[in-house]
Design a protein around this motif. Sequence first.
Motif, PDB file in Angstrom:
ATOM      1  N   LYS A   1     -28.554 -25.764  36.367  1.00 41.23           N
ATOM      2  CA  LYS A   1     -28.576 -26.683  37.440  1.00 41.23           C
ATOM      3  C   LYS A   1     -27.191 -27.588  37.615  1.00 41.23           C
ATOM      4  CE  LYS A   1     -33.438 -27.817  36.295  1.00 41.23           C
ATOM      5  NZ  LYS A   1     -33.514 -27.574  34.815  1.00 41.23           N
ATOM      6  N   THR A   2     -26.327 -27.018  36.985  1.00 46.29           N
ATOM      7  CA  THR A   2     -24.910 -27.603  37.129  1.00 46.29           C
ATOM      8  C   THR A   2     -23.821 -26.809  38.008  1.00 46.29           C
ATOM      9  OG1 THR A   2     -24.046 -26.620  35.254  1.00 46.29           O
ATOM     10  CG2 THR A   2     -25.143 -28.718  35.063  1.00 46.29           C
ATOM     11  N   GLU A   3     -24.292 -25.833  38.607  1.00 45.69           N
ATOM     12  CA  GLU A   3     -23.041 -25.115  39.265  1.00 45.69           C
ATOM     13  C   GLU A   3     -22.834 -25.906  40.726  1.00 45.69           C
ATOM     14  OE1 GLU A   3     -22.671 -20.621  41.733  1.00 45.69           O
ATOM     15  OE2 GLU A   3     -24.502 -21.380  40.653  1.00 45.69           O
ATOM     16  N   HIS A   4     -23.871 -26.280  41.354  1.00 47.51           N
ATOM     17  CA  HIS A   4     -23.607 -27.187  42.502  1.00 47.51           C
ATOM     18  C   HIS A   4     -22.582 -28.422  42.291  1.00 47.51           C
ATOM     19  CE1 HIS A   4     -23.875 -28.290  46.606  1.00 47.51           C
ATOM     20  NE2 HIS A   4     -24.318 -29.608  46.319  1.00 47.51           N
ATOM     21  N   ALA A   5     -22.881 -29.023  41.141  1.00 49.98           N
ATOM     22  CA  ALA A   5     -22.242 -30.175  40.722  1.00 49.98           C
ATOM     23  C   ALA A   5     -20.519 -29.903  40.538  1.00 49.98           C
ATOM     24  CB  ALA A   5     -22.760 -30.895  39.707  1.00 49.98           C
ATOM     25  N   MET A   6     -20.518 -28.653  39.838  1.00 53.32           N
ATOM     26  CA  MET A   6     -19.101 -28.290  39.403  1.00 53.32           C
ATOM     27  C   MET A   6     -18.559 -27.626  40.831  1.00 53.32           C
ATOM     28  SD  MET A   6     -16.680 -27.637  37.494  1.00 53.32           S
ATOM     29  CE  MET A   6     -17.255 -27.444  35.784  1.00 53.32           C
ATOM     30  N   ASN A   7     -19.134 -27.055  41.923  1.00 52.87           N
ATOM     31  CA  ASN A   7     -18.429 -26.657  43.085  1.00 52.87           C
ATOM     32  C   ASN A   7     -18.202 -27.870  43.990  1.00 52.87           C
ATOM     33  OD1 ASN A   7     -18.920 -23.870  42.477  1.00 52.87           O
ATOM     34  ND2 ASN A   7     -20.883 -23.986  43.473  1.00 52.87           N
ATOM     35  N   SER A   8     -19.034 -28.977  43.815  1.00 56.22           N
ATOM     36  CA  SER A   8     -18.636 -30.263  44.577  1.00 56.22           C
ATOM     37  C   SER A   8     -17.376 -30.911  43.858  1.00 56.22           C
ATOM     38  CB  SER A   8     -19.790 -31.161  44.293  1.00 56.22           C
ATOM     39  OG  SER A   8     -20.924 -30.626  44.982  1.00 56.22           O
ATOM     40  N   LEU A   9     -17.459 -30.756  42.597  1.00 55.27           N
ATOM     41  CA  LEU A   9     -16.078 -31.624  41.799  1.00 55.27           C
ATOM     42  C   LEU A   9     -14.960 -30.525  42.457  1.00 55.27           C
ATOM     43  CD1 LEU A   9     -14.507 -33.454  40.062  1.00 55.27           C
ATOM     44  CD2 LEU A   9     -15.552 -32.027  38.194  1.00 55.27           C
ATOM     45  N   ILE A  10     -14.915 -29.148  42.259  1.00 51.73           N
ATOM     46  CA  ILE A  10     -13.650 -28.512  43.028  1.00 51.73           C
ATOM     47  C   ILE A  10     -13.445 -28.742  44.165  1.00 51.73           C
ATOM     48  CG2 ILE A  10     -13.051 -26.017  43.252  1.00 51.73           C
ATOM     49  CD1 ILE A  10     -14.747 -25.412  40.683  1.00 51.73           C
ATOM     50  N   ALA A  11     -14.306 -29.066  45.169  1.00 50.31           N
ATOM     51  CA  ALA A  11     -14.109 -29.416  46.337  1.00 50.31           C
ATOM     52  C   ALA A  11     -13.633 -30.640  46.652  1.00 50.31           C
ATOM     53  CB  ALA A  11     -15.282 -29.140  47.368  1.00 50.31           C
ATOM     54  N   SER A  12     -14.099 -31.616  45.786  1.00 50.13           N
ATOM     55  CA  SER A  12     -13.247 -32.905  45.930  1.00 50.13           C
ATOM     56  C   SER A  12     -12.119 -32.911  45.575  1.00 50.13           C
ATOM     57  CB  SER A  12     -14.390 -33.826  44.976  1.00 50.13           C
ATOM     58  OG  SER A  12     -15.687 -33.815  45.349  1.00 50.13           O
ATOM     59  N   VAL A  13     -11.606 -32.530  44.503  1.00 50.00           N
ATOM     60  CA  VAL A  13     -10.480 -32.087  43.941  1.00 50.00           C
ATOM     61  C   VAL A  13      -9.388 -31.880  45.162  1.00 50.00           C
ATOM     62  CG1 VAL A  13      -8.707 -31.381  42.166  1.00 50.00           C
ATOM     63  CG2 VAL A  13     -10.935 -32.205  41.587  1.00 50.00           C
ATOM     64  N   ALA A  14      -9.794 -30.512  45.669  1.00 52.27           N
ATOM     65  CA  ALA A  14      -8.959 -29.741  46.881  1.00 52.27           C
ATOM     66  C   ALA A  14      -9.046 -30.659  48.142  1.00 52.27           C
ATOM     67  CB  ALA A  14      -9.737 -28.559  46.925  1.00 52.27           C
ATOM     68  N   TRP A  15      -9.918 -31.269  48.398  1.00 49.38           N
ATOM     69  CA  TRP A  15      -9.993 -32.063  49.506  1.00 49.38           C
ATOM     70  C   TRP A  15      -9.215 -33.549  49.419  1.00 49.38           C
ATOM     71  CZ3 TRP A  15     -11.454 -37.033  50.951  1.00 49.38           C
ATOM     72  CH2 TRP A  15     -11.574 -37.458  52.133  1.00 49.38           C
ATOM     73  N   ASP A  16      -8.933 -34.014  48.291  1.00 52.70           N
ATOM     74  CA  ASP A  16      -8.401 -35.422  48.215  1.00 52.70           C
ATOM     75  C   ASP A  16      -6.971 -34.965  48.328  1.00 52.70           C
ATOM     76  OD1 ASP A  16      -8.602 -38.350  48.205  1.00 52.70           O
ATOM     77  OD2 ASP A  16      -8.734 -38.259  46.030  1.00 52.70           O
ATOM     78  N   GLU A  17      -6.479 -33.750  47.741  1.00 54.52           N
ATOM     79  CA  GLU A  17      -5.173 -33.459  47.578  1.00 54.52           C
ATOM     80  C   GLU A  17      -4.426 -33.032  49.173  1.00 54.52           C
ATOM     81  OE1 GLU A  17      -3.084 -31.494  44.275  1.00 54.52           O
ATOM     82  OE2 GLU A  17      -4.773 -30.338  44.763  1.00 54.52           O
ATOM     83  N   ALA A  18      -5.560 -32.321  49.948  1.00 53.41           N
ATOM     84  CA  ALA A  18      -5.273 -31.730  51.378  1.00 53.41           C
ATOM     85  C   ALA A  18      -5.345 -32.923  52.204  1.00 53.41           C
ATOM     86  CB  ALA A  18      -6.078 -30.787  51.724  1.00 53.41           C
ATOM     87  N   ARG A  19      -6.193 -33.939  52.005  1.00 55.77           N
ATOM     88  CA  ARG A  19      -6.664 -34.998  53.168  1.00 55.77           C
ATOM     89  C   ARG A  19      -5.536 -36.279  52.813  1.00 55.77           C
ATOM     90  NH1 ARG A  19     -10.881 -36.781  56.414  1.00 55.77           N
ATOM     91  NH2 ARG A  19     -10.163 -38.546  57.671  1.00 55.77           N
ATOM     92  N   PHE A  20      -5.460 -36.569  51.520  1.00 58.89           N
ATOM     93  CA  PHE A  20      -4.781 -37.970  51.400  1.00 58.89           C
ATOM     94  C   PHE A  20      -3.556 -37.648  50.246  1.00 58.89           C
ATOM     95  CE2 PHE A  20      -8.696 -39.520  52.654  1.00 58.89           C
ATOM     96  CZ  PHE A  20      -8.238 -40.328  53.429  1.00 58.89           C
TER      97      PHE A  20
END
Length: 902
Positions: free
Chosen positions: A226-245
């Motif tokens: 049940k942790t795949e979505h949390a991991m994918n969300s974390l990966i997306a968060s790391v990428a988004w914060d670099e790209a946006r800010f």
Amino acid sequence: MMREGSSPVLVRREDYTAPSHWIRSVDLSFDLDPAKTLVINRMRVEPNADRPGEPLRLDGEAITLTRVLVNGESVSFRNEGGQLVLDKLPTEAFDLEIRNTCAPEKNTELSGLYTSGGGFFTQCEAQGFRRITYFLDRPDVMAVFKVTLKADARAYPVLLSNGNLIDSGTLDKGRHFAEWSDPHPKPAYLFALVAGNLVCREQKIRSRSGRDHLLQVYVRAGDLDKTEHAMNSLIASVAWDEARFGLSLDLERFMIVAVSDFNMGAMENKGLNIFNTKFVLASPATATDVDFGNVEAVVGHEYFHNWTGNRITCRDWFQLSLKEGLTVYRDQEFSQDMAGEASARAVKRIEDVRQLRQFQFVEDAGPMAHPVRPDQYQAIDNFYTATVYEKGAEVVRMMATLVGRAGFRRGMDLYFQRHDGQAVTCDDFAQAIADANPDSALSVRLEAFKCWYAQAGTPRVNASGQFDAVAGSYTLTLSQRSPATPGQPGQAGKQPFVIPMALGLIAADGVALPLQLEGETAPHGTERVLVLEQTSQTWVFTGLGELTAAPVPSLLRGFSAPVVLEWAASEAELFTLLAHDHDAFNRWEASQKLALARLLAAAQADGGAAHLDEAYLQAMRHVLRDERLDAAFKELVLTLPSEAYVAERLAEQGVPVDPQRIHAARETMRLQLAQALHDDWVWAWETHQDNGGYRPDPLSSGRRALANLALAMLVLAATLRHDPLWPGRAYQRVKDAGNMTDRAGALAALVNARASLAEPALERFHAQFRDEALVIDKWFSLQASASESDGMVFARIKALAQHPDFTLKNPNRARSLLMVMTQNPAVLHRADAAGYVFWADKVVEIDAFNPQLAARLARALDRWRALAEPYRSAAREAISRIAAKPELSPDTREIVTRSLAD
């Protein structure tokens, strides 16, 4: 925790002073044992040169002190007001060692170091670290931490703390150790440790900056799938914060740990986020679309804190929104960006505004109303509120509106350039955004804008317009007023707010009109942002000579400011906006105003009668059948305003609130919608089936949401005419649905319609998921939120409180029944006061072992003064009964005392 015989201490923002000493480094050693954990705390302490000769006062609570050494030698000390006081200390930097023990298995408050499911966990925000060891437990004291954990290797094979793992190994007698080092200075509230028998999902990533990082999600055995979505969300968060800010992950690894006993949603401890399982675990079989969205949002929120909260933190707890409001804004932007298409982004914005109005607007109108930056508190845990979080996010959003997206990025860059590694204030943040945009509306109006931090209450903005067909002009007048709030008078004592008003003008045929203000030589687009900064201002739009009828103003587009808009729109104008507005938020808002007008009329009529006219029904039918509209948007439009929202609108008009009358009116309206649009609901159900593999994307989630609304309407109509067709289909869906969204939606349809198949469906659901704690929470919540009829739901809730699977000790389980019950007005507000009595008993019972949870539950009757009789008197009596308990915690006492205050 100070209890009987203690007087609550009022902490004031104006009294802030820097500490007498600074703690520069901390070396912690834990010998973990559930009954008696030994903590050795070695600190490098530096006197504050601005406060020479003062004693060092260290916070401590529920711990046993065994030794105090200064530079290796024992020293005398004293206890004063719950603090450890050391006098006659060296005038230069010195080493301080404190040894103490604590009892994690007895820590039912879940603050500090506690046990859950056979493991050790911590929660130190806001003031939990003092329950671990003596310390300057305040956010402006930032130190570098090194942590050594020792424990039984078989019972606790996983040993985690903040930062990077620097060493690990075996010890004698079957024990082992791990050493962690966090290179970034942090306040004590960001400390964390975890020890337990956990399994881990890992993912290595390379950031845009070229650094490699290890991401880990730890859960109990059996939950790894049940942790795949949390991991994918974390990966997306790391990428988004670099790209946006432009903000990169600054540690070798980033860890998330899920625990089932947790007072909050999650905690952003530096590099070691500890989460409530509710916001980590998600699979199609056990989690709904809403759950998937919440996991993504909360994972993002806590990760974004790594910079907005951790690298730059709060000077004091009055500045809590500095990190929380800003980070909520960031997670909302993240979720909108993840949604992708404009329609999906609009749906997310509508959902956020609905949440703001349901909780924050109500808070602003009640006894706990406070500014985004509070001026005083007794228990800081009580100020983790919708005002600090959601309204704080709206304040940041207004800044972004006033300076533009690029300007906001410049401001964020300057903020980090100035304050990285510091503990600062809300003023520091606002100043950075303004200084980076010296010619912006924010910079020019900065001091006035700061009223959003200092003044409580939701501003009211009145709008009126006049069309001059001969001159081809439309004159718009906006005026603002502020209601009185606790400790702050109304308009006479408050300064005008700076309110960005996004708007457009729409012709009767739906055409968006070009906007040209008087004095301008040409129009500038079809949407503008006006800035209301005075009590009243007027703008004249010109160039409208071709119009034969007055344009319809589309005001407060995208909900550009957290205000109540008072605009006496005609039915025709609202129907025009619903049909044609280019702003999705205002299309939805028009639908809500149309429904609200009918609900308010019915709620004030004898018998709570409601009648839906053909014009309204036809408009809803048109929305439902419109293939150009997103399914998720349709579901929002066709969902009636909540009973709580109707109650607040009545209270604003000074009408005493009768919850039972509101409930009857809304239920009547819901039934009419179900019956009048029957064929349309059948079409919606059949057209929006999602038969492929489960995907939690916005398009698929929207289709499921609309299909489930259609099913609920069809089951409701069928049950009342004793037609078994649709209840039978819903029961079949409970049995064989391919995902939890559809299964829970079908079960809710049966329960809310009081269908005969509801009971066997509930039994089947429970039997199938008896070993899934989060799903059983849904089972309790679904029954507690059901539509009340003749007291049946209240009776069920009382019975469920005795169910073998129910416990008050687990916050998720307690909230699943009790908190949900308090959000079901027809259940809580009974003429015989039984709902209030039950609520009060549970508040007192929970307060004895978990004050934070009790205080949150105690907020349920904040708005008791707005009620009609006999509810008003009965509610006051219930609150008074809680307040009369001599051993009430400071957390809960502050809530009920403020509620009763005149």
